[in-house]
Design a protein around this motif. Structure first.
Motif, PDB file in Angstrom:
ATOM      1  N   ARG A  16      63.618  36.629  70.726  1.00 24.96           N
ATOM      2  CA  ARG A  16      63.454  38.068  70.944  1.00 24.96           C
ATOM      3  C   ARG A  16      64.749  38.851  70.697  1.00 24.96           C
ATOM      4  O   ARG A  16      64.739  40.079  70.731  1.00 24.96           O
ATOM      5  CB  ARG A  16      62.980  38.322  72.377  1.00 24.96           C
ATOM      6  CG  ARG A  16      61.579  37.790  72.657  1.00 24.96           C
ATOM      7  CD  ARG A  16      61.202  38.007  74.113  1.00 24.96           C
ATOM      8  NE  ARG A  16      59.812  37.641  74.367  1.00 24.96           N
ATOM      9  CZ  ARG A  16      59.238  37.631  75.561  1.00 24.96           C
ATOM     10  NH1 ARG A  16      59.970  37.978  76.619  1.00 24.96           N
ATOM     11  NH2 ARG A  16      57.978  37.285  75.704  1.00 24.96           N
ATOM     12  N   GLU A  18      68.150  40.372  68.746  1.00 25.88           N
ATOM     13  CA  GLU A  18      68.320  41.080  67.483  1.00 25.88           C
ATOM     14  C   GLU A  18      68.864  40.113  66.435  1.00 25.88           C
ATOM     15  O   GLU A  18      69.757  39.312  66.717  1.00 25.88           O
ATOM     16  CB  GLU A  18      69.288  42.250  67.653  1.00 25.88           C
ATOM     17  CG  GLU A  18      68.759  43.358  68.562  1.00 25.88           C
ATOM     18  CD  GLU A  18      67.521  44.034  67.983  1.00 25.88           C
ATOM     19  OE1 GLU A  18      67.478  44.198  66.750  1.00 25.88           O
ATOM     20  OE2 GLU A  18      66.623  44.381  68.763  1.00 25.88           O
ATOM     21  N   ARG A 163      63.646  33.747  61.824  1.00 30.50           N
ATOM     22  CA  ARG A 163      64.294  35.065  61.876  1.00 30.50           C
ATOM     23  C   ARG A 163      65.734  34.980  61.379  1.00 30.50           C
ATOM     24  O   ARG A 163      66.225  35.907  60.727  1.00 30.50           O
ATOM     25  CB  ARG A 163      64.240  35.616  63.297  1.00 30.50           C
ATOM     26  CG  ARG A 163      62.829  35.885  63.817  1.00 30.50           C
ATOM     27  CD  ARG A 163      62.852  36.739  65.078  1.00 30.50           C
ATOM     28  NE  ARG A 163      63.257  38.115  64.763  1.00 30.50           N
ATOM     29  CZ  ARG A 163      63.534  39.028  65.687  1.00 30.50           C
ATOM     30  NH1 ARG A 163      63.493  38.698  66.970  1.00 30.50           N
ATOM     31  NH2 ARG A 163      63.878  40.254  65.336  1.00 30.50           N
ATOM     32  N   ASP A 196      57.655  41.026  60.244  1.00 29.49           N
ATOM     33  CA  ASP A 196      58.112  42.406  60.406  1.00 29.49           C
ATOM     34  C   ASP A 196      57.150  43.232  61.262  1.00 29.49           C
ATOM     35  O   ASP A 196      57.528  44.272  61.794  1.00 29.49           O
ATOM     36  CB  ASP A 196      58.277  43.080  59.038  1.00 29.49           C
ATOM     37  CG  ASP A 196      59.530  42.602  58.319  1.00 29.49           C
ATOM     38  OD1 ASP A 196      60.404  42.001  58.972  1.00 29.49           O
ATOM     39  OD2 ASP A 196      59.635  42.823  57.091  1.00 29.49           O
ATOM     40  N   GLN A 197      55.909  42.773  61.381  1.00 28.04           N
ATOM     41  CA  GLN A 197      54.916  43.520  62.151  1.00 28.04           C
ATOM     42  C   GLN A 197      54.916  43.160  63.633  1.00 28.04           C
ATOM     43  O   GLN A 197      54.212  43.785  64.424  1.00 28.04           O
ATOM     44  CB  GLN A 197      53.498  43.244  61.583  1.00 28.04           C
ATOM     45  CG  GLN A 197      53.355  43.444  60.083  1.00 28.04           C
ATOM     46  CD  GLN A 197      53.764  44.834  59.649  1.00 28.04           C
ATOM     47  OE1 GLN A 197      53.359  45.815  60.259  1.00 28.04           O
ATOM     48  NE2 GLN A 197      54.556  44.913  58.588  1.00 28.04           N
ATOM     49  N   ILE A 198      55.706  42.145  64.005  1.00 29.27           N
ATOM     50  CA  ILE A 198      55.657  41.637  65.376  1.00 29.27           C
ATOM     51  C   ILE A 198      56.411  42.548  66.336  1.00 29.27           C
ATOM     52  O   ILE A 198      57.515  43.012  66.042  1.00 29.27           O
ATOM     53  CB  ILE A 198      56.250  40.208  65.441  1.00 29.27           C
ATOM     54  CG1 ILE A 198      55.387  39.240  64.613  1.00 29.27           C
ATOM     55  CG2 ILE A 198      56.362  39.726  66.877  1.00 29.27           C
ATOM     56  CD1 ILE A 198      53.977  39.117  65.110  1.00 29.27           C
ATOM     57  N   ARG A 199      55.812  42.796  67.484  1.00 32.16           N
ATOM     58  CA  ARG A 199      56.499  43.461  68.596  1.00 32.16           C
ATOM     59  C   ARG A 199      57.069  42.345  69.462  1.00 32.16           C
ATOM     60  O   ARG A 199      56.394  41.772  70.310  1.00 32.16           O
ATOM     61  CB  ARG A 199      55.520  44.333  69.369  1.00 32.16           C
ATOM     62  CG  ARG A 199      54.920  45.463  68.541  1.00 32.16           C
ATOM     63  CD  ARG A 199      53.849  46.200  69.293  1.00 32.16           C
ATOM     64  NE  ARG A 199      54.352  46.787  70.529  1.00 32.16           N
ATOM     65  CZ  ARG A 199      53.584  47.345  71.463  1.00 32.16           C
ATOM     66  NH1 ARG A 199      52.265  47.372  71.297  1.00 32.16           N
ATOM     67  NH2 ARG A 199      54.116  47.874  72.540  1.00 32.16           N
ATOM     68  N   TRP A 200      58.342  42.024  69.239  1.00 34.70           N
ATOM     69  CA  TRP A 200      58.921  40.788  69.756  1.00 34.70           C
ATOM     70  C   TRP A 200      58.940  40.709  71.271  1.00 34.70           C
ATOM     71  O   TRP A 200      58.897  39.604  71.835  1.00 34.70           O
ATOM     72  CB  TRP A 200      60.329  40.616  69.183  1.00 34.70           C
ATOM     73  CG  TRP A 200      60.281  40.377  67.708  1.00 34.70           C
ATOM     74  CD1 TRP A 200      60.515  41.266  66.716  1.00 34.70           C
ATOM     75  CD2 TRP A 200      59.895  39.156  67.079  1.00 34.70           C
ATOM     76  NE1 TRP A 200      60.323  40.677  65.478  1.00 34.70           N
ATOM     77  CE2 TRP A 200      59.942  39.384  65.677  1.00 34.70           C
ATOM     78  CE3 TRP A 200      59.525  37.898  67.537  1.00 34.70           C
ATOM     79  CZ2 TRP A 200      59.630  38.400  64.751  1.00 34.70           C
ATOM     80  CZ3 TRP A 200      59.217  36.913  66.623  1.00 34.70           C
ATOM     81  CH2 TRP A 200      59.269  37.162  65.242  1.00 34.70           C
ATOM     82  N   HIS A 201      58.979  41.820  71.957  1.00 37.17           N
ATOM     83  CA  HIS A 201      59.041  41.772  73.414  1.00 37.17           C
ATOM     84  C   HIS A 201      57.657  41.843  74.061  1.00 37.17           C
ATOM     85  O   HIS A 201      57.561  41.843  75.286  1.00 37.17           O
ATOM     86  CB  HIS A 201      59.912  42.916  73.941  1.00 37.17           C
ATOM     87  CG  HIS A 201      61.355  42.767  73.564  1.00 37.17           C
ATOM     88  ND1 HIS A 201      62.209  41.919  74.220  1.00 37.17           N
ATOM     89  CD2 HIS A 201      62.082  43.349  72.575  1.00 37.17           C
ATOM     90  CE1 HIS A 201      63.413  41.984  73.668  1.00 37.17           C
ATOM     91  NE2 HIS A 201      63.366  42.851  72.670  1.00 37.17           N
ATOM     92  N   ALA A 202      56.623  41.869  73.244  1.00 39.21           N
ATOM     93  CA  ALA A 202      55.280  42.041  73.797  1.00 39.21           C
ATOM     94  C   ALA A 202      54.452  40.760  73.794  1.00 39.21           C
ATOM     95  O   ALA A 202      53.348  40.747  74.318  1.00 39.21           O
ATOM     96  CB  ALA A 202      54.536  43.128  73.015  1.00 39.21           C
ATOM     97  N   ILE A 208      52.771  34.517  69.048  1.00 39.05           N
ATOM     98  CA  ILE A 208      53.289  35.025  67.777  1.00 39.05           C
ATOM     99  C   ILE A 208      52.978  34.049  66.648  1.00 39.05           C
ATOM    100  O   ILE A 208      52.509  34.445  65.576  1.00 39.05           O
ATOM    101  CB  ILE A 208      54.807  35.280  67.877  1.00 39.05           C
ATOM    102  CG1 ILE A 208      55.079  36.429  68.842  1.00 39.05           C
ATOM    103  CG2 ILE A 208      55.394  35.585  66.503  1.00 39.05           C
ATOM    104  CD1 ILE A 208      56.542  36.614  69.181  1.00 39.05           C
TER     105      ILE A 208
END
Length: 221
Positions: A16, A18, A163, A196-202, A208
């Protein structure tokens, strides 16, 4: 051995973080020549052998030193700028190789990027076109670690590798990753666009992977 419980929890959510993408490197601006030091050198040269009380000659010598100084400053500044141009050209050459997915350049960039990945050993198996094939080797499962937690650990390490690879090599469009321990644990391919479409904190790592993986095969229990 797997990391401690506290370290494992930190690693579980490492994906998650950066992952700043690589950017075109820019050669540093050259430093201005040290005008004061240069003048002092030429002043000393110009005044050598001129008596202390020969005022006119000493003034003329200082003027000459000033002229020599300006010429030397200009020469050094020109050479410094020229070196910067050549350095930038070399940086641009390597950058174009990287974004053009030159296999050896991509391998080198990923090897450097993977050095900081905790609790796993990542390696590039192949670079073909805009796709890279990766292996991630992790410690074997411990009886003290619940199966669902280990699954999150496996998928989290795979996502960190992916990533990292996409950030370090901007020209890559897809990747295939295989996670190994004593046996293969997970193997799937994914596109940069899907990640790129992933909301990493959700979502957690397994959710995922389930959402983005193609041709996924696992032996996790």
């Amino acid at each position: 051995m797997l990391p401690s419980a506290g370290a494992l929890l930190r690693i579980l959510h490492r994906y998650r973080a950066e992952f700043p993408p690589a950017e075109r490197p820019v050669a540093p601006a050259p430093a201005l020549p040290d005008r004061v030091a240069i003048y002092r050198y030429f002043e000393q040269e110009a005044l050598a052998g001129v008596g202390r009380f020969r005022w006119y000659e000493r003034d003329a010598a200082r003027l000459q030193a000033g002229a020599w100084c300006e010429a030397e400053v200009s020469r050094r500044w020109f050479l410094a700028q020229e070196r910067q141009v050549h350095q930038q050209q070399e940086l641009d050459r390597k950058w174009h190789l990287l974004i053009g997915n030159d296999p050896e350049t991509v391998r080198q960039a990923l090897a450097a990027a993977f050095e900081d990945i905790e609790a796993a050993a990542c390696a590039v198996v192949r670079v073909k076109g805009a796709e890279v094939t990766l292996t991630v080797t992790i410690p074997p499962v411990s009886a003290a670690i619940p199966g669902d937690v280990y699954r999150q650990f496996v998928h989290g390490q795979a996502l960190v590798a992916l990533r990292t690879a996409f950030a370090a090599a901007p020209g890559l469009a897809a990747a295939r990753v295989t996670v190994l321990s004593n046996d293969p644990l997970a193997s799937f391919s994914v596109t940069r666009q899907a990640l790129d479409q992933i909301r990493w904190h959700a979502a957690d790592a397994t959710d995922i992977v389930d959402a983005v993986a193609r041709r996924k095969g696992e032996k996790l229990t």
